[in-house]
Design a protein around this motif. Structure first.
Motif, PDB file in Angstrom:
ATOM      1  N   ARG A  14     -59.711 -73.452-127.913  1.00 45.31           N
ATOM      2  CA  ARG A  14     -58.353 -72.443-128.677  1.00 45.31           C
ATOM      3  C   ARG A  14     -58.710 -71.231-129.065  1.00 45.31           C
ATOM      4  O   ARG A  14     -57.729 -70.315-129.511  1.00 45.31           O
ATOM      5  N   GLY A  15     -59.773 -71.197-129.290  1.00 47.22           N
ATOM      6  CA  GLY A  15     -59.992 -69.931-129.258  1.00 47.22           C
ATOM      7  C   GLY A  15     -59.682 -68.484-127.805  1.00 47.22           C
ATOM      8  O   GLY A  15     -58.368 -67.705-128.254  1.00 47.22           O
ATOM      9  N   MET A  16     -59.519 -68.598-126.469  1.00 46.32           N
ATOM     10  CA  MET A  16     -58.219 -68.180-125.848  1.00 46.32           C
ATOM     11  C   MET A  16     -57.698 -68.646-125.537  1.00 46.32           C
ATOM     12  O   MET A  16     -56.484 -67.266-125.409  1.00 46.32           O
ATOM     13  N   ILE A  68     -49.171 -62.104-117.289  1.00 43.31           N
ATOM     14  CA  ILE A  68     -50.639 -61.792-116.815  1.00 43.31           C
ATOM     15  C   ILE A  68     -51.092 -63.146-117.925  1.00 43.31           C
ATOM     16  O   ILE A  68     -52.207 -63.992-117.961  1.00 43.31           O
ATOM     17  N   CYS A  69     -50.932 -62.967-119.499  1.00 47.43           N
ATOM     18  CA  CYS A  69     -50.909 -63.905-120.376  1.00 47.43           C
ATOM     19  C   CYS A  69     -50.745 -65.757-120.083  1.00 47.43           C
ATOM     20  O   CYS A  69     -51.723 -66.269-119.986  1.00 47.43           O
ATOM     21  N   GLY A  70     -49.552 -65.655-119.706  1.00 49.70           N
ATOM     22  CA  GLY A  70     -49.510 -66.920-119.295  1.00 49.70           C
ATOM     23  C   GLY A  70     -49.466 -67.832-117.637  1.00 49.70           C
ATOM     24  O   GLY A  70     -50.176 -68.983-118.421  1.00 49.70           O
ATOM     25  N   ALA A  71     -50.143 -66.758-116.920  1.00 43.91           N
ATOM     26  CA  ALA A  71     -50.738 -67.556-115.756  1.00 43.91           C
ATOM     27  C   ALA A  71     -52.185 -67.432-116.544  1.00 43.91           C
ATOM     28  O   ALA A  71     -52.576 -68.518-116.075  1.00 43.91           O
ATOM     29  N   ALA A  72     -53.193 -66.702-116.837  1.00 45.73           N
ATOM     30  CA  ALA A  72     -54.286 -66.974-117.308  1.00 45.73           C
ATOM     31  C   ALA A  72     -54.423 -67.745-118.135  1.00 45.73           C
ATOM     32  O   ALA A  72     -55.147 -69.071-118.334  1.00 45.73           O
ATOM     33  N   GLY A  73     -53.105 -68.154-118.804  1.00 45.65           N
ATOM     34  CA  GLY A  73     -53.181 -69.732-120.082  1.00 45.65           C
ATOM     35  C   GLY A  73     -53.136 -70.841-118.489  1.00 45.65           C
ATOM     36  O   GLY A  73     -53.742 -71.694-119.125  1.00 45.65           O
ATOM     37  N   MET A  74     -51.929 -70.843-118.000  1.00 48.22           N
ATOM     38  CA  MET A  74     -52.848 -72.111-116.626  1.00 48.22           C
ATOM     39  C   MET A  74     -54.235 -72.158-116.154  1.00 48.22           C
ATOM     40  O   MET A  74     -54.890 -73.125-116.266  1.00 48.22           O
ATOM     41  N   LEU A  76     -56.886 -71.042-117.516  1.00 44.66           N
ATOM     42  CA  LEU A  76     -57.610 -71.161-118.507  1.00 44.66           C
ATOM     43  C   LEU A  76     -57.720 -73.294-118.327  1.00 44.66           C
ATOM     44  O   LEU A  76     -58.867 -73.692-118.303  1.00 44.66           O
ATOM     45  N   TYR A  77     -56.930 -73.730-118.661  1.00 47.37           N
ATOM     46  CA  TYR A  77     -56.664 -74.906-118.438  1.00 47.37           C
ATOM     47  C   TYR A  77     -57.275 -75.686-117.351  1.00 47.37           C
ATOM     48  O   TYR A  77     -58.226 -76.828-117.508  1.00 47.37           O
ATOM     49  N   ILE A  78     -56.768 -74.982-116.380  1.00 49.48           N
ATOM     50  CA  ILE A  78     -57.868 -75.888-114.960  1.00 49.48           C
ATOM     51  C   ILE A  78     -58.689 -75.571-114.710  1.00 49.48           C
ATOM     52  O   ILE A  78     -59.766 -76.403-114.503  1.00 49.48           O
ATOM     53  N   TRP A  79     -59.391 -74.881-115.361  1.00 48.05           N
ATOM     54  CA  TRP A  79     -60.399 -74.112-115.329  1.00 48.05           C
ATOM     55  C   TRP A  79     -61.819 -74.816-116.185  1.00 48.05           C
ATOM     56  O   TRP A  79     -62.619 -75.218-115.944  1.00 48.05           O
ATOM     57  N   ARG A  80     -61.088 -74.936-117.392  1.00 46.27           N
ATOM     58  CA  ARG A  80     -61.662 -76.553-118.783  1.00 46.27           C
ATOM     59  C   ARG A  80     -61.849 -77.639-117.604  1.00 46.27           C
ATOM     60  O   ARG A  80     -62.814 -78.350-118.108  1.00 46.27           O
ATOM     61  N   PHE A  81     -60.803 -78.660-117.455  1.00 47.83           N
ATOM     62  CA  PHE A  81     -60.391 -79.470-115.948  1.00 47.83           C
ATOM     63  C   PHE A  81     -62.265 -79.173-115.592  1.00 47.83           C
ATOM     64  O   PHE A  81     -62.108 -79.712-115.616  1.00 47.83           O
ATOM     65  N   TYR A  82     -61.862 -78.674-114.653  1.00 52.38           N
ATOM     66  CA  TYR A  82     -62.945 -78.536-113.585  1.00 52.38           C
ATOM     67  C   TYR A  82     -64.249 -78.431-114.002  1.00 52.38           C
ATOM     68  O   TYR A  82     -65.314 -78.984-113.683  1.00 52.38           O
ATOM     69  N   LYS A  83     -64.524 -77.734-114.767  1.00 49.20           N
ATOM     70  CA  LYS A  83     -65.998 -77.036-115.581  1.00 49.20           C
ATOM     71  C   LYS A  83     -66.056 -78.682-116.276  1.00 49.20           C
ATOM     72  O   LYS A  83     -67.783 -78.979-116.021  1.00 49.20           O
TER      73      LYS A  83
END
Lengths: 270, 237
Positions: A14-16, A68-74, A76-83
């Motif tokens: 939620r922060g990001m 860029i914010c839109g792309a970064a949002g996608m 964010l969630y891919i990275w969160r899932f992986y991490k």
């Protein structure tokens, strides 16, 4: 347990997400301000070319920031899932007393909610940018307040019209396409993490491209048949979008169960 | 009468053509501190992770208290990984909330007491702590659960001798005596004083097991000396 998982997924992102939404809106306001100057400069026929150039660059920068914010949002969630699932944090996630369905669905639902919120924010940026740009910041809120009932009336009358069925099938196509896209990304990350010992991210990217190409081929072939087979333009329209929706639905459901099988039966967190 | 907390039958785990575990049959009794001892690559971590549900066996099965590995067994098992696993940006208070939310057997006052004794504030972010302190925090969380089986993977590897003593004292003073603690390590001399039983693991097979006190009486040697003797004679150790 599912709501607890969802709660922690939400808290982790939620922060990001909030930051990207704020940056997008800020960029829209700033972009509107630069556009307002350009409109004024055009009306005044000013010869301050340097200022005009600076404002043009600033406007482009603001628009790029929103994209860029839109792309970064996608990302964010891919990275969160992986991490949280396939790195050392996975030692915590996969030893929780929850089912694999709960682990996967909490991540998917959080990603979907966050992506929708970010998309809504970015869509909001367009009218903000236009209204501020054309009306100016002091006039923005009063003009929005005045325009809002007219906007709602236009939407209500549009929903009652016959042509809305075309919009509904397109919306269904968009929703199912979004679900399919989300599942395919998560499936690619899962395949990459399960199969590859090293270079998991590279493996995931490769999987994603492979799956995307396959799906694009299938959708292209099936929609071509739909266009050729159907008689009228309306039938062809529904054939194309209907077929695409069905393929997206099958891909999303099939992809989800494949992902579940891999995470449940083939998990190898070393 | 002892009951069995963990049962493995024909347990095999292969990575390609290499067998990390090879048809292992094992039963772990309730209420013991058991050392899973072996050189690097003997299969200790693989076994621990199979029991924790982080790996899936190639063949055979493993059960905890008669149940297949799943949410029910994960509620009974408290797992300590061999390296810090939490996000570095998280506060310790958030980790306490996390454990309290997911594990009904989590004793938060005990965890807070142990953290207080370490001088670590719950408002501290994990990433600001040293590696040793991060591992201690992780150990506090794991040992604050009232689990049936504790799986501790290399709990004293990579920390200084004083920290090792602290970790071992924490283990023996905080675990439930009716539970089983399985400690995997290759640092035998440090850990043997806390062990009730031992298992020597070599190439994915248990080659020797027994009571730590009995073997010391029988052989007149410490577990560390016995380990060196046994594995000196084996190829590729």
């Amino acid at each position: 347990m599912f709501t607890k998982l969802l709660k922690y997924e939400w808290r982790a992102t939620r922060g990001m997400l909030g930051l990207m939404c704020l940056i997008s809106l800020g960029a829209a306001l700033a972009g509107g301000g630069t556009m307002r100057y350009l409109v004024w400069a055009g009306e005044q026929s000013t010869e301050q070319n340097i200022l005009i150039m600076v404002n043009v660059f600033a406007l482009v920068a603001c628009i790029l920031t929103i994209i860029i914010c839109g792309a970064a949002g996608m990302f964010l969630y891919i990275w969160r899932f992986y991490k949280s699932r396939f790195t050392d944090e996975g030692f915590v996630t996969f030893t929780l007393p929850v089912t694999t369905h709960q682990i996967l669905l909490s991540s998917m639902l959080n990603s979907a909610i966050g992506t929708v919120l970010l998309c809504l924010t970015i869509w909001l940026c367009v009218p903000v940018l236009m209204l501020v740009g054309l009306s100016g910041i002091p006039e923005f809120l009063p003009e929005l307040k005045e325009a809002w009932p007219r906007i709602l009336e236009v939407l209500r009358s549009a929903i009652r019209q016959e042509e809305m069925k075309y919009l509904w099938i397109m919306l269904l196509n968009i929703v199912l396409g979004f679900a399919e896209g989300l599942v395919m990304v998560m499936l690619s990350v899962t395949i990459g993490s399960v199969i590859a010992k090293k270079h998991k991210i590279l493996a995931a990217v490769g999987c994603y491209y492979g799956i995307s190409m396959l799906l694009s081929f299938l959708i292209g072939i099936s929609t071509a048949f739909a266009v050729l087979a159907k008689g009228t333009e309306t039938d062809a329209f529904f054939g194309v979008f209907g077929t695409s929706s069905v393929i997206s639905l099958i891909a999303a459901v099939g992809g989800y169960f494949l992902m579940h099988y891999l995470a449940d039966k083939k998990l190898n967190l070393t | 009468m002892e009951s069995t907390v963990l049962t493995a039958r024909g347990l095999t785990k292969r990575y390609g053509s290499a067998a990390a575990l090879d048809g292992m049959d094992l039963e772990l009794p309730q209420g013991k501190i058991i050392g899973l001892l072996g050189p690097n690559g003997s299969g200790k971590t693989t076994f621990i992770k199979l029991a924790a549900g982080l790996l899936t066996p190639t063949a055979g099965e493993i059960r905890i208290c008669g149940e297949k590995i799943g949410p029910a067994t994960k509620a009974m098992v408290s797992y300590l990984p061999d390296r810090p696993a939490f996000g570095k940006s998280q506060k310790i208070s958030q980790l306490l909330d996390f454990y309290g939310d997911f594990y009904l057997d989590f004793d938060r006052p005990r965890a807070e007491g142990m953290l207080n004794a370490l001088g670590i504030s719950p408002d501290t972010r994990l990433g600001t702590l040293s590696k040793g302190n991060q591992e201690k925090v992780q150990l506090v969380l794991v040992m604050s659960r009232r689990a049936r089986l504790y799986l501790l993977d290399e709990p004293i590897g990579g920390v200084d001798p004083a920290a090792r003593d602290y970790i071992l004292n924490t283990i023996i003073t905080n675990y439930d005596p009716s539970a089983t603690v399985l400690i995997s390590t290759h640092l035998i001399s440090d850990v043997e004083r806390v062990l009730d039983e031992f298992l020597f693991l070599h190439r994915g097979q248990v080659i020797r097991r027994g009571s730590a006190d009995e073997i010391r009486e029988e052989t007149g040697k410490s577990l560390d000396e016995l380990f060196r003797e046994v594995f000196k004679c084996l190829p590729n150790c």
